[in-house]
Design a protein around this motif. Structure first.
Motif, mmCIF file in Angstrom:
data_model
loop_
_atom_site.group_PDB
_atom_site.id
_atom_site.type_symbol
_atom_site.label_atom_id
_atom_site.label_comp_id
_atom_site.label_asym_id
_atom_site.label_seq_id
_atom_site.Cartn_x
_atom_site.Cartn_y
_atom_site.Cartn_z
ATOM 1 N N ALA A 1 0.845 -1.185 0.000
ATOM 2 C CA ALA A 1 0.000 0.000 0.000
ATOM 3 C C ALA A 1 0.883 1.239 0.000
ATOM 4 N N THR A 2 0.456 2.255 -0.757
ATOM 5 C CA THR A 2 1.266 3.475 -0.795
ATOM 6 C C THR A 2 0.839 4.458 0.278
ATOM 7 N N ALA A 3 -0.386 4.344 0.706
ATOM 8 C CA ALA A 3 -0.864 5.243 1.775
ATOM 9 C C ALA A 3 -1.935 4.517 2.568
ATOM 10 N N GLY A 4 -2.128 4.949 3.792
ATOM 11 C CA GLY A 4 -3.170 4.342 4.609
ATOM 12 C C GLY A 4 -2.694 3.051 5.238
ATOM 13 N N THR A 5 -3.571 2.391 5.975
ATOM 14 C CA THR A 5 -3.196 1.150 6.632
ATOM 15 C C THR A 5 -3.976 -0.003 6.031
ATOM 16 N N VAL A 6 -3.351 -1.143 6.054
ATOM 17 C CA VAL A 6 -3.977 -2.349 5.532
ATOM 18 C C VAL A 6 -4.050 -3.349 6.665
ATOM 19 N N GLU A 7 -5.196 -3.931 6.859
ATOM 20 C CA GLU A 7 -5.275 -4.994 7.854
ATOM 21 C C GLU A 7 -6.000 -6.170 7.234
ATOM 22 N N VAL A 8 -5.296 -7.282 7.147
ATOM 23 C CA VAL A 8 -5.880 -8.486 6.573
ATOM 24 C C VAL A 8 -5.839 -9.577 7.631
ATOM 25 N N LEU A 9 -6.996 -10.111 7.998
ATOM 26 C CA LEU A 9 -7.087 -11.158 9.016
ATOM 27 C C LEU A 9 -6.301 -10.764 10.265
ATOM 28 N N GLY A 10 -6.406 -9.480 10.598
ATOM 29 C CA GLY A 10 -5.798 -9.011 11.835
ATOM 30 C C GLY A 10 -4.323 -8.705 11.727
ATOM 31 N N ALA A 11 -3.751 -8.679 10.529
ATOM 32 C CA ALA A 11 -2.327 -8.386 10.405
ATOM 33 C C ALA A 11 -2.100 -7.503 9.185
ATOM 34 N N ASP A 12 -0.948 -6.801 9.184
ATOM 35 C CA ASP A 12 -0.590 -5.970 8.040
ATOM 36 C C ASP A 12 0.458 -6.707 7.209
ATOM 37 N N PRO A 13 0.094 -7.182 6.008
ATOM 38 C CA PRO A 13 1.051 -7.954 5.220
ATOM 39 C C PRO A 13 2.326 -7.167 4.930
ATOM 40 N N GLY A 14 2.228 -5.840 4.869
ATOM 41 C CA GLY A 14 3.417 -5.035 4.593
ATOM 42 C C GLY A 14 4.401 -5.057 5.739
ATOM 43 N N ALA A 15 3.926 -5.363 6.962
ATOM 44 C CA ALA A 15 4.802 -5.330 8.130
ATOM 45 C C ALA A 15 5.399 -6.694 8.430
ATOM 46 N N LEU A 16 4.926 -7.719 7.745
ATOM 47 C CA LEU A 16 5.406 -9.072 8.025
ATOM 48 C C LEU A 16 6.456 -9.487 7.004
ATOM 49 N N SER A 17 7.229 -10.479 7.380
ATOM 50 C CA SER A 17 8.148 -11.055 6.381
ATOM 51 C C SER A 17 8.407 -12.503 6.759
ATOM 52 N N GLY A 18 9.040 -13.222 5.842
ATOM 53 C CA GLY A 18 9.447 -14.602 6.102
ATOM 54 C C GLY A 18 8.274 -15.508 6.421
ATOM 55 N N ARG A 19 8.460 -16.325 7.463
ATOM 56 C CA ARG A 19 7.489 -17.352 7.793
ATOM 57 C C ARG A 19 6.117 -16.769 8.174
ATOM 58 N N ALA A 20 6.160 -15.671 8.933
ATOM 59 C CA ALA A 20 4.907 -15.068 9.378
ATOM 60 C C ALA A 20 4.079 -14.623 8.183
ATOM 61 N N LEU A 21 4.767 -14.023 7.203
ATOM 62 C CA LEU A 21 4.060 -13.562 6.009
ATOM 63 C C LEU A 21 3.472 -14.751 5.259
ATOM 64 N N ARG A 22 4.268 -15.831 5.162
ATOM 65 C CA ARG A 22 3.780 -17.011 4.447
ATOM 66 C C ARG A 22 2.572 -17.599 5.150
ATOM 67 N N GLN A 23 2.618 -17.581 6.487
ATOM 68 C CA GLN A 23 1.479 -18.135 7.231
ATOM 69 C C GLN A 23 0.225 -17.308 7.004
ATOM 70 N N LEU A 24 0.418 -15.983 6.945
ATOM 71 C CA LEU A 24 -0.722 -15.124 6.680
ATOM 72 C C LEU A 24 -1.260 -15.393 5.267
ATOM 73 N N ARG A 25 -0.320 -15.506 4.312
ATOM 74 C CA ARG A 25 -0.727 -15.693 2.920
ATOM 75 C C ARG A 25 -1.462 -17.016 2.732
ATOM 76 N N ALA A 26 -1.078 -18.013 3.510
ATOM 77 C CA ALA A 26 -1.732 -19.311 3.389
ATOM 78 C C ALA A 26 -3.209 -19.218 3.729
ATOM 79 N N ARG A 27 -3.561 -18.193 4.506
ATOM 80 C CA ARG A 27 -4.960 -18.049 4.937
ATOM 81 C C ARG A 27 -5.766 -17.208 3.961
ATOM 82 N N VAL A 28 -5.092 -16.706 2.907
ATOM 83 C CA VAL A 28 -5.780 -15.881 1.914
ATOM 84 C C VAL A 28 -5.702 -16.579 0.561
#
Lengths: 218, 537, 317
Positions: A30-57
């Protein structure tokens, strides 16, 4: 939006439907504003945590993004890649895993007879159903679907939407067909030039309202 | 939902494509047969005691010769090599452009016999390695720069003609037919309807040939045509490894320059600048073409090439001398049986070489490709792997053959592996480029649903890359058959060894026989590889 | 590329003009280069080969099989020294391949070549009128040595038959000391020179033979005694390689003069060359380059044995 909601995103071409979905699955930051997907911000995550979030989408991409050289079964099984360890993913290319689940999904979508076909040999509508089947075996909590029924005949389009809606997960679908949006979704969000111009429960809308919306100037 | 849908039963078992399976199985059988021929299943093949000798070669890579006098010699040698490569590649592109018209389907239309004959005629110049052309031309032209230029230009010209013709034939015919329908002649119609669509491919391929020509110019130096390869062979014959490595690094630099230039041109061709409001040439492409033309002109001047040599009386006399000695071919029994068993060795060597190179290329292609979203570590590994591939192909196959013979027992295996690592250098790069050109979105879609890097590669990249990489591998197989001559010339077995021994005693009749065998073998492999490529599609 | 753009522009005048200008410039460059090339000597061809240069130069060539690198790069010394003494233009052409040197001698690209015994015979048979002019003192009493890897456990001996069951490598295929004479002496003792297990190898050079025997890839090999001596003296021989046997003496390297040079530069060229070579004082840089104490006269008859052996081994046809 709440869990279990089924949201139709509508708007003319270029209104920002696809980019909204891409931001939601973390493909585009996202270029502006906040993003919250399933209670987390994909832009703030990386590595395993991001993959775990992505698995739920789960996403049905507008251009499907299937691997044409793979057989249908593998393209559907690709929905399991987040859950499977690498060795199982590799083994599945030799001895397809999860065959009953794959066949069940494909049977619902009238495509079970093509399970061994190479994906690039299928028609556009068939490929679209492969992409939907991939999401079905992924069993995500959030389904993002970009024009998931654009190449399907009315009967199959209805059936596809029912399947996506019936997974019990939250559904966000961008749709060109207002009738489909009203039949299958609980809420309709309208976009124009990247801004939300309509947000209303589906029950309060008529087909005419939406048709006018599509006809609105960008 | 309420509509009646006839349930469709799924086929119970996975049906494999019969034709592909037959090819796959056949490949495994041939590979097994080749490995058996190399003695892999019948006793030891490794010579552990030789690691010290191999270590000397490897260790010298870190301490190349850098004394001033030697670097001076190297610099002037580099100029000669560059001049050969530029003139040879230019000749090849010129011959290729003319030849492409002669062998394109477009030219022949429905006259299939004429087309087949024209294609067949290309097999002769194509079937012989540049080094063989060089050895033959030395006998006709003596010490003349034409030897190097023609030895590169003639076989490359034939290959280029074939590729150019294929590129032209692949262009959709609609625009051409439409122009013909309006009454345009075949040449203007081709100029407007075919050439614009094919020009990108033609330009890219021309630059690819230039890089190959640099390596070939070095190979020609090995047989005495001067330049970098000549210095390399001098140092190599007295096993002065530090100096050999200096030559290899000089060659690597030349290759990098050719690759970088070719890459820039390819990218620009694939993704042209948006046109402005008036006709404007692309500065990068204009520079590339003008620089190339200037380089060719300079090479002509530097090598002092004189067209008169080609038509001089002396050249005619030598041609008559060699033809009289070489015709008729020798067909006595012992020679034919030697040719047959050498041909078997050659096939086995090429099969092992291409198998080693393909496996290596598939494993390394992903790492060697320029990443879409690079991290520092990823970028570093990529650079290291690409540099390693570059060195693999910059060390000439004969050098690989000797140093591998230190650690392996004699037989066809050292030669086969020498060709294998050399071909890996070439194929790895081609495979990396094929990977870079893949559509990244299917893989990105897998990443978006949470797939890890290995799974993403397995499902998103490997299936799409397999086709092009195997096609390249099959194409390189034909090249490997020709290259076996190179390791054979230095005694590693096969038809090359036979050719070297016959040339050494000036047995021209037998030389003709071996050359005919080589051309037949290359043509046969070309046919098989074309069939296999068709089965892959 | 220019064609493509011009075509896309639909043949606008501007495009056609610039294209024509482009082509003209290119043609002019090429023509200028062609003209310029006429007055230049190619860095890779033999200077003086052009018939326009009067009597022409004496063109030296060599295919040394020991320290080729040093010899090749310092060959200017020989050419300069000879040029000054004989009042001739002398040029040196680099050649690395035995076969190429023989062919170039036949075609007249090379006038005076430092040949090995066998290649000299090949060159003389293909070039009627060629004559040997000089050889080194050591060449009339040349030897090869058989070397073995210490792992074979063989002790030095005169009997060559224990070599028969070993993996064995020669040097270059047409080397006199690395192939022809050793093969002859092996056959004299009843060992089939081509009958080694897996066939004999051809390492390509004396140094490569040493390295391969040291590695053990080949258990035994044979090389020029001069190279063996100089590598032993320099201490660069791997301790895993030891001398097994020494061959009887034979004639080897010599300078061979081609008939075309005699026609061009005078019939007395051969005796003048012989005189210059044999008159070189001890310690002359040329002698040092060749690792000799002096040159001596030689004649074709010295190589009759080599020719005969070459024929019987199928190396001379």
């Amino acid at each position: 939006m709440d869990a279990g909601e089924r949201v139709a995103v509508v708007g003319a071409s270029g209104a920002g439907k696809s980019i909204l979905l891409a931001v939601a699955n973390g493909s585009v930051p996202a270029t502006a504003g906040t993003v919250e997907v399933l209670g987390a911000d994909p832009g703030a995550l990386s590595g395993r945590a991001l993959r775990q979030l992505r698995a739920r989408v789960g996403t049905v991409h507008q251009h499907l993004e299937l691997v044409g050289q793979l057989r249908v079964v593998h393209n559907v099984n690709a929905g399991r890649l987040a859950a499977w360890p690498a060795w199982r993913a590799a083994w599945s290319l030799l001895r397809p895993q999860w065959l009953p689940e794959v066949l069940a999904a494909l049977t619902e979508l009238e495509l079970a007879d093509r399970v061994w076909e190479r994906t690039d040999r299928l028609s556009g509508g068939q490929r679209q159903r492969v992409a939907v089947a991939r999401v079905l075996v992924q069993r995500p909590e959030l389904v993002l679907a970009d024009e998931p029924a654009s190449a399907l005949d009315p009967v199959l389009a209805d059936r596809t939407m029912t399947l996506l809606a019936g997974t019990g997960s939250t559904l966000v679908a961008s749709l060109h067909d207002p009738a489909l949006a009203l039949r299958h979704c609980t809420r309709v969000v309208g976009l124009a030039a990247g801004r939300v111009v309509l947000d209303s429960p589906a029950a309060g809308l008529s087909l005419a309202d939406l048709s006018a919306f599509y006809g609105a100037p960008r | 939902m309420t509509a009646v849908l006839t349930p469709v039963a799924a086929p119970a078992v996975l049906r494999r494509d019969g034709v592909r399976w037959a090819w796959g199985l056949g490949t495994l059988v041939v590979l097994g047969w080749s490995l058996a021929g190399a003695g892999l299943f019948s006793g030891a093949v490794v010579n552990g005691a030789g690691t010290r000798q191999f270590g000397r070669f490897a260790a010298a890579a870190l301490s190349p010769a850098t004394d001033g006098a030697f670097l001076g010699v190297l610099a002037s040698s580099v100029l000669i090599t560059v001049a050969y490569a530029a003139l040879g590649a230019a000749l090849a592109v010129g011959l290729g452009a003319v030849g492409a018209v002669a062998v394109a389907r477009t030219t022949w239309g429905r006259r299939r016999l004429g087309w087949a004959l024209a294609r067949g005629a290309l097999a002769v110049p194509r079937g012989l390695h540049e080094a063989v052309w060089g050895l033959l031309l030395v006998n006709l032209l003596g010490l003349d720069p034409w030897v190097g230029v023609l030895a590169i230009g003639v076989p490359y010209g034939a290959v280029t003609a074939k590729v150019f013709a294929d590129l032209l034939d692949e262009v959709p015919r609609g625009p051409y037919d439409a122009l013909r329908a309006t009454g345009a002649g075949p040449v203007p119609a081709a100029l407007y309807g075919l050439l614009p669509a094919a020009s990108g491919g033609l330009l890219s391929y021309s630059f690819y040939r230039l890089e190959c020509a640099v390596r070939s110019a070095v190979v020609l130096g090995l047989i005495g045509a001067g330049g970098l390869g000549y210095q390399l062979s001098l140092s190599f014959s007295s096993l002065r490894w530090p100096e050999v490595w200096s030559c290899v690094y000089a060659l690597s630099v030349l290759c990098v320059l050719a690759v970088v230039a070719g890459r820039a041109v390819r990218r620009r061709v694939a993704d042209p600048r948006p046109a402005g409001d008036r006709l404007r040439r692309d500065p990068l492409l204009t520079t590339a073409v003008l620089t190339t033309l200037a380089a060719v002109a300079w090479s002509w001047w530097y090598l002092a090439v004189s067209p008169a040599t080609l038509v001089s009386d002396r050249t005619g006399d030598q041609l008559r001398y060699v033809l009289a000695a070489a015709w008729p071919p020798d067909v006595d029994g012992p020679l034919l049986s030697a040719v047959a068993s050498a041909a078997v060795d050659t096939v086995q060597m090429s099969v092992i070489a291409i198998a080693v190179a393909t496996v290596g290329a598939v494993l390394l292609a992903g790492v060697a490709a320029h990443p879409v979203r690079p991290t520092v570590a990823r970028r570093l590994t990529g650079a290291v792997v690409r540099a390693a591939l570059l060195v693999l192909r910059a060390v000439p196959p004969p050098v690989w053959a000797l140093v591998l013979l230190f650690v392996l027992l004699p037989g066809i295996l050292p030669g086969a592996l020498a060709l294998g690592v050399y071909t890996l250098g070439v194929l790895g790069r081609l495979a990396a480029e094929a990977t870079e050109e893949l559509d990244p979105r299917p893989r990105a879609a897998l990443t978006a649903l949470g797939a890890g890097p290995v799974a993403g590669w397995l499902y998103g990249a490997l299936p799409a890359a397999t086709g092009p990489v195997l096609a390249y591998a099959l194409y390189r197989w034909e090249v490997a058959i020709r290259d076996t001559v190179l390791v054979g010339l230095l005694g590693a077995g096969g038809l090359g060894a036979l050719l070297a021994s016959r040339l050494a005693v000036f047995d021209w009749g037998a030389v003709t026989t071996v050359l005919v065998a080589l051309i037949v073998l290359t043509t046969a492999v070309d046919l098989v590889s074309a069939r296999a490529r068709a089965a892959l599609r | 590329m220019s064609t493509r753009r011009a075509v896309r522009s639909g043949g606008r005048v501007e495009a056609q003009l610039s294209r024509r200008g482009f082509l003209t410039a290119t043609a002019a460059t090429a023509a200028a280069a062609a003209l310029a090339a006429c007055g230049r000597t190619s860095p890779v061809s033999s200077p003086g080969a052009a018939p326009s240069s009067g009597r022409g130069a004496l063109r030296l060539g060599a295919i040394p099989d020991q320290d080729p690198e040093v010899l090749q790069r310092l060959y200017g010394t020989v050419a300069d020294s000879m040029s000054a003494a004989l009042d001739l233009d002398v040029s040196y052409s680099p050649v690395t391949d035995y076969g190429a040197a023989v062919s170039l001698f036949r075609t007249g690209d090379l006038d005076l070549v430092w040949f090995g015994g066998l290649t000299g015979v090949q060159a003389r048979l293909q070039t009627p009128g060629a004559q040997p002019v000089a050889q080194r003192d050591i060449d009339q009493d040349f030897h090869s040595v058989f070397v073995v890897n210490t792992a074979t456990g063989l002790a030095p001996a005169d009997d060559l038959t224990p070599l028969a069951p070993l993996r064995f490598t020669y040097g270059s295929e047409t080397s006199t000391s690395g192939r022809l004479m050793p093969a002859f002496f092996l056959r004299e003792q009843g060992v089939d020179p081509q009958g080694f297990p897996g066939g004999p190898g051809f390492s390509g050079s004396h140094d490569a033979t040493l390295a391969l025997v040291a590695a053990g890839s080949y258990q035994a090999g044979v090389l020029n005694e001069q190279v063996w001596g100089s590598r032993t003296a320099a201490g660069t021989v791997d301790p895993a390689v030891v001398q097994y046997a020494r061959t009887p003496a034979f004639h080897d390297y010599h300078w061979l003069l081609g008939p075309q040079a005699t026609q061009r530069l005078g019939a007395d060229l051969a005796p003048r060359l012989t005189e210059w070579f044999t008159g070189l004082p001890a310690g002359d840089p040329v002698l040092e380059l060749f690792g000799a104490d002096g040159f001596v006269p030689t004649e074709a008859g010295n190589y009759a044995q080599i020719e005969q052996i070459g024929r019987s081994l199928g190396l001379v046809s």
